[in-house]
Design a protein around this motif. Structure first.
Motif, PDB file in Angstrom:
ATOM      1  N   ARG A 108       1.208   4.011  -3.219  1.00 28.27           N
ATOM      2  CA  ARG A 108       0.780   5.370  -2.889  1.00 28.27           C
ATOM      3  C   ARG A 108       1.903   6.388  -3.060  1.00 28.27           C
ATOM      4  NH1 ARG A 108       0.866   7.760   2.213  1.00 28.27           N
ATOM      5  NH2 ARG A 108       1.333   5.730   3.138  1.00 28.27           N
ATOM      6  N   SER A 166       5.211   8.427  -4.440  1.00 30.82           N
ATOM      7  CA  SER A 166       5.840   8.810  -5.700  1.00 30.82           C
ATOM      8  C   SER A 166       7.251   8.222  -5.748  1.00 30.82           C
ATOM      9  CB  SER A 166       5.905  10.335  -5.813  1.00 30.82           C
ATOM     10  OG  SER A 166       6.782  10.866  -4.822  1.00 30.82           O
ATOM     11  N   GLN A 184       0.828  -1.206   0.000  1.00 31.78           N
ATOM     12  CA  GLN A 184       0.000   0.000   0.000  1.00 31.78           C
ATOM     13  C   GLN A 184       0.862   1.255   0.000  1.00 31.78           C
ATOM     14  OE1 GLN A 184       0.154  -2.332   2.313  1.00 31.78           O
ATOM     15  NE2 GLN A 184      -0.075  -1.556   4.403  1.00 31.78           N
ATOM     16  N   THR A 185       2.020   1.178   0.636  1.00 34.36           N
ATOM     17  CA  THR A 185       2.951   2.302   0.640  1.00 34.36           C
ATOM     18  C   THR A 185       3.577   2.473  -0.736  1.00 34.36           C
ATOM     19  OG1 THR A 185       3.448   2.025   2.988  1.00 34.36           O
ATOM     20  CG2 THR A 185       5.071   3.216   1.671  1.00 34.36           C
TER      21      THR A 185
END
Length: 225
Positions: free
Chosen positions: A65, A67, A61-62
């Motif tokens: 999410r 950039s 999930q990191t």
């Protein structure tokens, strides 16, 4: 199992849109992120493959999410703590930072240009003799997993696992990422440029006559039947 970072050639992610040539950064903090990552690497507590693996190990999930440079900074923070360069408390500001025994290794401003110009070569003399020649038909190992470390780092993309290609050229002998990323030594191997027809990699390629060229280590390959 395909990990979140191994998304090359995956359907549903949209087209690759090339950026304007010469544009490296899109925010004021991006060059600072790059600079601090390179400066920390000079401390000698990890290698290039360990830093790549640190980015791959971010939580899915990191990873999705964040950039590009957020991934760099998150992975760097993890490496700094894991390698004992700083404590988690120092990094978060909860405790007072202590002078590090690595402080003397910090780059001085006058040294930066020379260090960057020198780069970090990963070719090595010696190692196993090449077993493939230009034009040889080869197949990649399947699945595309690190055989030394379960769930470990590898440079063989999942979409090319079990695919048939041909040797375009030999690059020489280079550090093996599968070993180097896990502190098991450089274990240099011959590195080849291998061409794969698009029809070999995907069931319904938009342009079947296209080729994808991958740089692959000798242990990733076997002679094609």
């Amino acid at each position: 199992m395909t990990r979140v970072h191994d998304m090359g050639g995956r359907y549903g992610d949209g087209p690759v849109v090339p950026e304007e040539e010469g544009v490296l950064f899109h925010a004021d903090w991006h060059p600072r992120a790059m600079a601090v990552t390179l400066a920390a690497g000079v401390l000698g507590q990890w290698n290039l493959d360990m830093s790549r693996h640190a980015r791959e190990r971010l939580a899915p999930q990191t990873y999705m999410r964040f950039s590009y440079y957020e991934k760099w900074m998150a992975a760097l923070a993890n490496l700094l703590v894991e390698q004992g360069v700083v404590t988690r408390g120092e990094l978060s500001g909860e405790t007072e930072p202590q002078r590090s025994p690595l402080a003397e290794k910090a780059l001085k401003p006058a040294e930066v240009a020379a260090v960057l110009a020198r780069g970090g070569a990963v070719d090595r003399p010696g190692g196993p003799a090449p077993v493939f020649a230009v034009g040889d038909a080869v197949m990649t190992r399947a699945p595309a997993e690190n055989p030394q470390v379960r769930g470990g780092h590898t440079r063989l993309p999942a979409y090319a696992a079990g695919a048939r290609g041909r040797i375009l050229r030999l690059h020489g002998t280079h550090v093996l990422p599968d070993s180097n990323a896990h502190g098991k030594g450089e274990a240099p191997e011959p590195l080849y440029a291998v061409a794969f027809p698009a029809s070999e990699l995907w069931a319904h390629p938009e342009h079947p006559g296209d080729e994808v060229v991958l740089d692959l280590w000798q242990s990733y390959l076997r002679p094609a039947p």
